[in-house]
Motif scaffolding. Structure first.
Motif, PDB file in Angstrom:
ATOM      1  N   UNK A  32       0.642  -1.585   0.258  1.00 19.74           N
ATOM      2  CA  UNK A  32       0.295  -0.082   0.322  1.00 19.74           C
ATOM      3  C   UNK A  32       1.160   1.822   0.471  1.00 19.74           C
ATOM      4  N   UNK A  33       2.158   1.524   1.352  1.00 18.90           N
ATOM      5  CA  UNK A  33       2.685   2.411   0.897  1.00 18.90           C
ATOM      6  C   UNK A  33       3.803   2.654  -0.216  1.00 18.90           C
ATOM      7  N   UNK A  34       4.036   1.566  -1.048  1.00 16.91           N
ATOM      8  CA  UNK A  34       4.965   1.813  -2.394  1.00 16.91           C
ATOM      9  C   UNK A  34       5.573   1.410  -3.085  1.00 16.91           C
ATOM     10  N   UNK A  35       4.725  -0.035  -3.302  1.00 14.53           N
ATOM     11  CA  UNK A  35       4.828  -0.893  -4.315  1.00 14.53           C
ATOM     12  C   UNK A  35       3.437  -0.322  -5.426  1.00 14.53           C
ATOM     13  N   UNK A  36       2.476  -0.322  -4.952  1.00 14.19           N
ATOM     14  CA  UNK A  36       1.820   0.272  -5.659  1.00 14.19           C
ATOM     15  C   UNK A  36       1.429   1.312  -6.221  1.00 14.19           C
ATOM     16  N   UNK A  37       1.441   2.816  -5.094  1.00 14.15           N
ATOM     17  CA  UNK A  37       1.981   3.844  -5.087  1.00 14.15           C
ATOM     18  C   UNK A  37       2.905   3.926  -6.835  1.00 14.15           C
ATOM     19  N   UNK A  38       4.389   3.607  -6.187  1.00 15.89           N
ATOM     20  CA  UNK A  38       5.159   3.284  -7.458  1.00 15.89           C
ATOM     21  C   UNK A  38       4.608   2.797  -8.475  1.00 15.89           C
ATOM     22  N   UNK A  39       3.932   1.882  -9.046  1.00 13.78           N
ATOM     23  CA  UNK A  39       2.772   1.143 -10.256  1.00 13.78           C
ATOM     24  C   UNK A  39       2.142   2.441 -10.769  1.00 13.78           C
ATOM     25  N   UNK A  40       1.531   2.914 -10.007  1.00 13.78           N
ATOM     26  CA  UNK A  40       0.169   4.321 -10.315  1.00 13.78           C
ATOM     27  C   UNK A  40       1.752   5.105 -10.787  1.00 13.78           C
ATOM     28  N   UNK A  41       2.551   5.436 -10.358  1.00 14.05           N
ATOM     29  CA  UNK A  41       3.102   6.436 -11.382  1.00 14.05           C
ATOM     30  C   UNK A  41       4.014   5.925 -12.529  1.00 14.05           C
ATOM     31  N   UNK A  42       4.398   5.250 -12.513  1.00 18.62           N
ATOM     32  CA  UNK A  42       4.815   4.891 -13.835  1.00 18.62           C
ATOM     33  C   UNK A  42       4.331   4.578 -14.479  1.00 18.62           C
ATOM     34  N   UNK A 249       1.001  13.467 -16.284  1.00 19.81           N
ATOM     35  CA  UNK A 249       1.255  13.385 -17.156  1.00 19.81           C
ATOM     36  C   UNK A 249       3.808  12.691 -16.771  1.00 19.81           C
ATOM     37  N   UNK A 250       3.503  14.713 -17.329  1.00 23.02           N
ATOM     38  CA  UNK A 250       4.451  14.464 -17.524  1.00 23.02           C
ATOM     39  C   UNK A 250       5.578  14.870 -16.316  1.00 23.02           C
ATOM     40  N   UNK A 251       4.646  15.206 -15.245  1.00 21.69           N
ATOM     41  CA  UNK A 251       5.773  15.001 -13.755  1.00 21.69           C
ATOM     42  C   UNK A 251       5.578  13.703 -13.816  1.00 21.69           C
ATOM     43  N   UNK A 252       5.149  12.336 -14.026  1.00 24.83           N
ATOM     44  CA  UNK A 252       4.909  10.839 -13.611  1.00 24.83           C
ATOM     45  C   UNK A 252       6.505  10.823 -14.150  1.00 24.83           C
ATOM     46  N   UNK A 253       6.672  11.069 -16.088  1.00 29.93           N
ATOM     47  CA  UNK A 253       7.433  10.814 -16.475  1.00 29.93           C
ATOM     48  C   UNK A 253       9.314  11.747 -16.018  1.00 29.93           C
ATOM     49  N   UNK A 254       9.243  12.587 -15.253  1.00 23.13           N
ATOM     50  CA  UNK A 254      10.413  13.103 -14.995  1.00 23.13           C
ATOM     51  C   UNK A 254      10.938  12.246 -13.989  1.00 23.13           C
ATOM     52  N   UNK A 255       9.302  12.020 -12.896  1.00 20.45           N
ATOM     53  CA  UNK A 255       9.512  11.347 -11.627  1.00 20.45           C
ATOM     54  C   UNK A 255      10.211   9.989 -11.827  1.00 20.45           C
ATOM     55  N   UNK A 396      15.940   4.274  -2.241  1.00 24.70           N
ATOM     56  CA  UNK A 396      16.108   4.554  -2.793  1.00 24.70           C
ATOM     57  C   UNK A 396      15.308   5.848  -4.090  1.00 24.70           C
ATOM     58  N   UNK A 397      13.915   5.811  -3.529  1.00 25.63           N
ATOM     59  CA  UNK A 397      12.839   7.005  -3.879  1.00 25.63           C
ATOM     60  C   UNK A 397      13.178   7.560  -3.228  1.00 25.63           C
ATOM     61  N   UNK A 398      13.130   8.938  -4.295  1.00 20.25           N
ATOM     62  CA  UNK A 398      13.585  10.510  -3.726  1.00 20.25           C
ATOM     63  C   UNK A 398      11.443  11.064  -3.338  1.00 20.25           C
ATOM     64  N   UNK A 399      11.639  11.091  -2.543  1.00 21.48           N
ATOM     65  CA  UNK A 399      10.486  11.778  -1.391  1.00 21.48           C
ATOM     66  C   UNK A 399      10.018  12.664  -2.492  1.00 21.48           C
ATOM     67  N   UNK A 400      10.302  13.324  -3.516  1.00 15.22           N
ATOM     68  CA  UNK A 400       9.097  13.943  -4.461  1.00 15.22           C
ATOM     69  C   UNK A 400       8.692  13.088  -5.196  1.00 15.22           C
ATOM     70  N   UNK A 401       9.285  11.891  -5.000  1.00 16.96           N
ATOM     71  CA  UNK A 401       8.531  10.324  -6.193  1.00 16.96           C
ATOM     72  C   UNK A 401       7.476  10.373  -5.681  1.00 16.96           C
ATOM     73  N   UNK A 402       7.828   9.952  -4.100  1.00 19.47           N
ATOM     74  CA  UNK A 402       7.009   8.841  -3.500  1.00 19.47           C
ATOM     75  C   UNK A 402       5.534   9.572  -3.076  1.00 19.47           C
ATOM     76  N   UNK A 403       6.666  11.367  -2.565  1.00 15.00           N
ATOM     77  CA  UNK A 403       4.508  11.792  -2.677  1.00 15.00           C
ATOM     78  C   UNK A 403       3.897  12.064  -3.927  1.00 15.00           C
TER      79      UNK A 403
END
Lengths: 562, 377
Positions: A32-42, A249-255, A396-403
């Motif tokens: 919930x706190x890491x895998x799924x959010x990062x998946x949502x981001x990518x 979308x572009x925010x996610x790409x830069x992240x 390894x996950x920058x705070x900005x990316x995680x946020x």
């Protein structure tokens, strides 16, 4: 049929079942706190504005936009330069602390840790007061501007210095005196000894410090936001895309672009750490430096210089927040501490205290018990290594990316957890996750020092693992637990990048407030807010020291028993 | 003082068939990713026996102990305790007490609390527990240290506390994982006797892992000698020393001379240019020796200075002499034999009558009855 062919496994007792259940709980937590959010981001990075899958089209756009690509090279440029400078300075400082007979070592070590207590943007604000257009020392800039790479590098060096220093001190304090004696017996010159004994012995620490600092600066947001001017880096690009242009979308790409080098650096660091073991053994003799007038004097001068800079930065932030109108009216005032600008007030500071408190209160037991499950009880199978890996990934996950990933995941209409969006709850969750790894490693290190047979003895005596945990493991690890608590608190106070996308109007934090105040041109108030964070951190650190002392005296009599 | 004084019940009253073993290990195999730690190990232990697992480091003896405790799980095979199959039970469901080399005493609990750790959940009353703890501490003469912390005690004292903590719940099986290895030589010898006496008194079936052959020889009822994951031999200390079953056992326990043999004829065997009388030699297996893979082993103390009536006289030259206090070991070169080096043990008195300077000729006798024939493979 197939089941009977499988090798039988040891039956689980109640403890085993319970531990497995807990481990599954941690797997769920990280999902919930890491895998799924990062998946949502990518995956967001691979959709267009209407949610249609477009593959790598957004990435193509990214690399075809010159201004965005320039930020990428900018990021690498300032990060590499700052990292080299920090690594060099921290090595010299650590060398002075561990390998010379310079006086006041304890004080110098404390001074060097001061930058840890403030948000990274404090240094940026202070540097503007020193070298900005109206700065005291603007003439030494000889017409060049502090706004841009110069300022980013200087501020980055300041706030990452203690991070590198701590790793260096560890690397330099574990050295085998016998090697130096052997070198001396063979009449080796000091320079050759340094190159053939000292440097190789500290090389893992050097590499590790370099990588850690690289990730910190590469992903930092506060410094380039405040002092970057028109010089864009990846972190500020993400903020602009998301907050400025609402282009998620572009925010996610830069992240994702930001995430990849960080993950690679993290992977290299793990590799280096693994090969580091067995550098020292039980027979090693610890090194005690001998007085050397020249070296000791050089070390002292260097450390005094560094300390002056550190005090200069913090002192300037303090001074600037207390004068009426820099640089024209330097009369004393407290008006910058009134915070009557729109959206930012004292409540932001109290929000920060609340966030820090809950992050520490929830994070500490969660992380320590998680580390215990990973390290101690006998649950076979892939669960334990998996949880351990998950616990390290936040590094390894920058705070900005995680946020940002939390926005995509928790704000999704189908997510039942959407209720915590915009609340203090999501920020606590984010901050705990963001700072999980270092605390996890602290806990694991402490647990590794405990005899690994305790659980076996306890099982043979028919006591439950939990009984063992509360009766022995936890009391023995109390110092580490307190350290984790203070670490979580201070980091939650000072963090910007993790929470910049997550706060609501009523849950704005002091660090974010400082960014906004600076944006509005109220830099004296921004400095005041940063100083409040600094003092809160100082108070918590002092409290931590006092509580540790009292608690240790009362509960750790056995430690002093000898 | 009897056991009842200390409120310690003997491990378990024997209700099962006295002839059936207390602990049976059957075809136990343990494979790690690539290596085999235990290779088809089988043996039985009777109730009340003191067994030592002996072998060089990495031979699998600790893995075997941990499998019996359930701290490792075997890849294949069975473990039977008190006629119950415990092979796949977790440690908490097995009946054992364990002592580790590191003592593993809980540092934040007092000595008394450490000993009481396993007693608290047996349903016993507070006063009973206190009495039992006192009794146990008395057993190892450490009553005075009850309220001290482990760090305040010496290594030997800590290990005795660990021992009574393991015995407190009256387990049927006591497992000792190199318990004396971390201690000074003097303390170690003292504790050997103390552990053995305590074990006899409580009649608790005990397995001790050790790499120290003296420890195994002096303490054990029977020794399980292991090498490279395999069980080499199980037997009493005497059997292991006097009748080694394999060349490994012969070499690992005590010192030994190895003489490769080649041809066999009429009760004689050839080694190099020598024909040795082996008519009275003992053999590990019953079949008559043949082929090329046979060796004869003989202990240095069984090699004699040659007299007239000796059948197997070998001419040797002295290489060097080691002085070992109560005796001397003479290393000689025997050019006629296939093994060119032999060791001979000579008493101090005997040494006075001989010229033992290097290079001197020394005719030796290898008595036929002292030779032991083994298959080299």
């Amino acid at each position: 049929m197939i089941a009977s062919l499988r090798a039988p496994r040891q039956a689980l007792d109640n403890d085993g079942r319970l531990m497995r259940l807990f481990l599954l709980g941690y797997v769920a937590f990280f999902l919930v706190t890491l895998v799924l959010p990062l998946y949502a981001l990518v995956s967001t990075g691979m959709t267009d504005g209407n949610g249609n899958f477009v593959g790598l089209a957004n990435f193509r756009t990214y690399f075809e936009t010159p201004s965005l690509v320039r930020s990428l090279t900018n990021s690498f440029q300032v990060t590499l330069i700052s990292t080299v400078i920090v690594t060099f300075l921290a090595f010299a400082y650590a060398y002075a602390l561990t390998r010379t007979c310079m006086p006041f070592k304890g004080a110098f070590k404390l001074i060097a840790l001061i930058p840890l207590l403030s948000p990274s943007l404090l240094a940026a604000i202070a540097l503007i007061y020193w070298f900005g257009n109206q700065g005291v020392l603007r003439d030494v800039m000889m017409g060049t501007s502090i706004y841009g790479p110069t300022g980013i590098i200087m501020a980055s060096v300041f706030w990452t210095f203690p991070h590198a220093l701590m790793l260096m001190i560890t690397a330099l304090s574990v050295s085998d005196a016998r090697l130096y004696e052997a070198a001396a017996v063979m009449k080796t010159s000091p320079l050759r000894t340094f190159l053939t004994v000292t440097l190789p012995g500290a090389r893992y620490g050097l590499i590790s410090a370099f990588i850690v600092v690289f990730i910190l600066i590469f992903t930092d947001f506060g410094v380039p936001k405040v002092i970057g001017g028109n010089y864009n880096v990846l972190a500020t690009d993400i903020y602009k895309e998301v907050v400025g242009q609402q282009n998620f979308q572009m925010g996610a790409v830069v992240s994702t672009v930001l995430l990849i080098p960080a993950v690679i650096a993290f992977a290299i660091d793990r590799r280096v750490q693994k090969s580091q073991r067995s550098a020292l053994n039980a027979r090693s003799v610890s090194y005690h430096p001998k007085p050397n007038r020249t070296i000791d004097t050089c070390a002292l001068v260097f450390c005094v210089l560094m300390s002056v800079i550190i005090f200069g930065i913090v002192g300037m932030a303090q001074f600037a927040s207390l004068v009426k109108f820099w640089p024209y009216n330097l009369d004393f005032t407290l008006k910058h501490y009134e915070f009557n600008s729109a959206g930012v007030g004292w409540f932001a500071f109290f929000n920060s205290l609340k966030l820090a408190f809950w992050t520490a209160m929830i994070g500490t037991p969660l992380i320590f018990f998680g580390a215990y499950l990973v390290e101690k009880p006998p649950v076979s199978g892939p669960l334990r290594p998996f949880v351990h890996l998950m616990a390290l990934i936040p590094l390894a996950v920058p705070g900005l990316v995680l946020g940002l990933s939390y926005i995509f995941f928790f704000n999704h209409p189908l997510n039942p957890l959407v209720v915590i969006y915009g609340t203090m709850g999501i920020m606590v969750l984010n901050t705990v996750t963001h700072f999980y790894s270092v605390s996890h490693l602290t806990a694991v290190t402490a647990l590794k020092q405990i005899d690994r047979e305790f659980e076996a003895v306890s099982a043979s005596l028919k006591r439950s693992v939990l009984h063992m945990f509360f009766r022995v493991t936890l009391p023995v690890s109390l110092p580490a637990v307190l350290d984790i608590w203070a670490y979580m608190f201070v980091n939650a106070m000072t963090t910007v990048s993790g929470v910049i996308f997550l706060y609501g109007a009523s849950t704005i934090l002091a660090s974010v407030g400082a960014i906004h105040l600076d944006e509005q041109g109220a830099s004296a108030s921004a400095a005041a807010m940063a100083m409040l964070i600094f003092y809160a951190s100082v108070v918590v650190r002092l409290l931590h020291a006092a509580i540790s002392r009292v608690l240790l005296k009362r509960t750790q009599a056995w430690r002093l028993a000898k | 003082m009897t056991i009842h004084d200390t409120k310690l019940t003997p491990a378990e009253t024997c209700t099962t068939d006295p002839r059936s073993p207390y602990l049976g290990v059957k075809n136990l195999t343990k494979k790690f990713d690539e290596s085999t730690a235990l290779d088809d190990v089988s043996f039985d232990i009777s109730k009340g026996e003191f067994i030592c697992f002996l072998g060089p480091s990495g031979c699998g003896k600790t893995t075997l102990l941990r499998c019996i405790a359930g701290l490792e799980t075997q890849t294949a095979g069975q473990i039977i305790q008190s006629e119950k199959d415990i092979s796949w039970l977790p440690p908490s469901a097995r009946d054992f007490g364990i002592v580790f080399q590191s003592y593993a005493l809980f540092p934040n609990l007092t000595v008394g609390d450490n000993v009481a750790y396993g007693l608290v959940n047996t349903g016993a009353k507070r006063r009973e527990i206190a009495e039992k703890v006192d009794g146990l501490l008395k057993l190892v003469n450490l009553s005075a240290h009850k309220s001290k912390y482990p760090a305040q005690l010496s290594g030997g004292e800590q290990q005795r506390i660990a021992l009574v903590r393991a015995l407190a719940t009256s387990p049927g099986l006591l497992l000792l994982d190199e318990p004396l290895s971390a201690l000074d030589a003097q303390v170690r010898e003292h504790l050997r006797r103390e552990v053995r006496a305590l074990q006899k008194r409580l009649d608790v079936t005990t397995i001790m892992v050790t790499h120290d052959q003296d420890e195994a020889l002096t303490m054990a009822d029977r020794i399980v000698v292991m090498n490279a994951g395999k069980l080499e031999q199980i037997g009493t200390p005497r059997e292991i020393y006097e009748e080694p079953a394999t060349p490994f056992v012969a070499r690992f326990i005590g010192e030994t001379n190895v003489i490769p043999l080649a041809e066999f004829e009429h009760g004689h065997a050839r080694s190099g240019r020598c024909w040795l009388d082996i008519s009275q030699a003992k053999s590990a297996d019953e079949t008559a020796p043949s082929g090329t893979d046979v060796i004869a082993v003989i202990r240095p103390e069984d090699v004699l200075i040659a007299q007239k009536d000796c059948l197997n006289t070998v001419q040797t030259d002295i290489l060097d002499v080691e002085f070992l206090g109560d005796h001397l070991t003479v290393h000689v070169h025997a050019p006629a034999l296939d093994s060119d080096r032999l060791s001979v043990r000579i008493s101090k008195q005997q040494a006075l009558t001989l010229d033992l300077s290097a290079g001197t000729r020394l005719p030796l006798c290898l008595p036929s009855q002292a030779l032991r024939l083994l298959n080299a493979t």
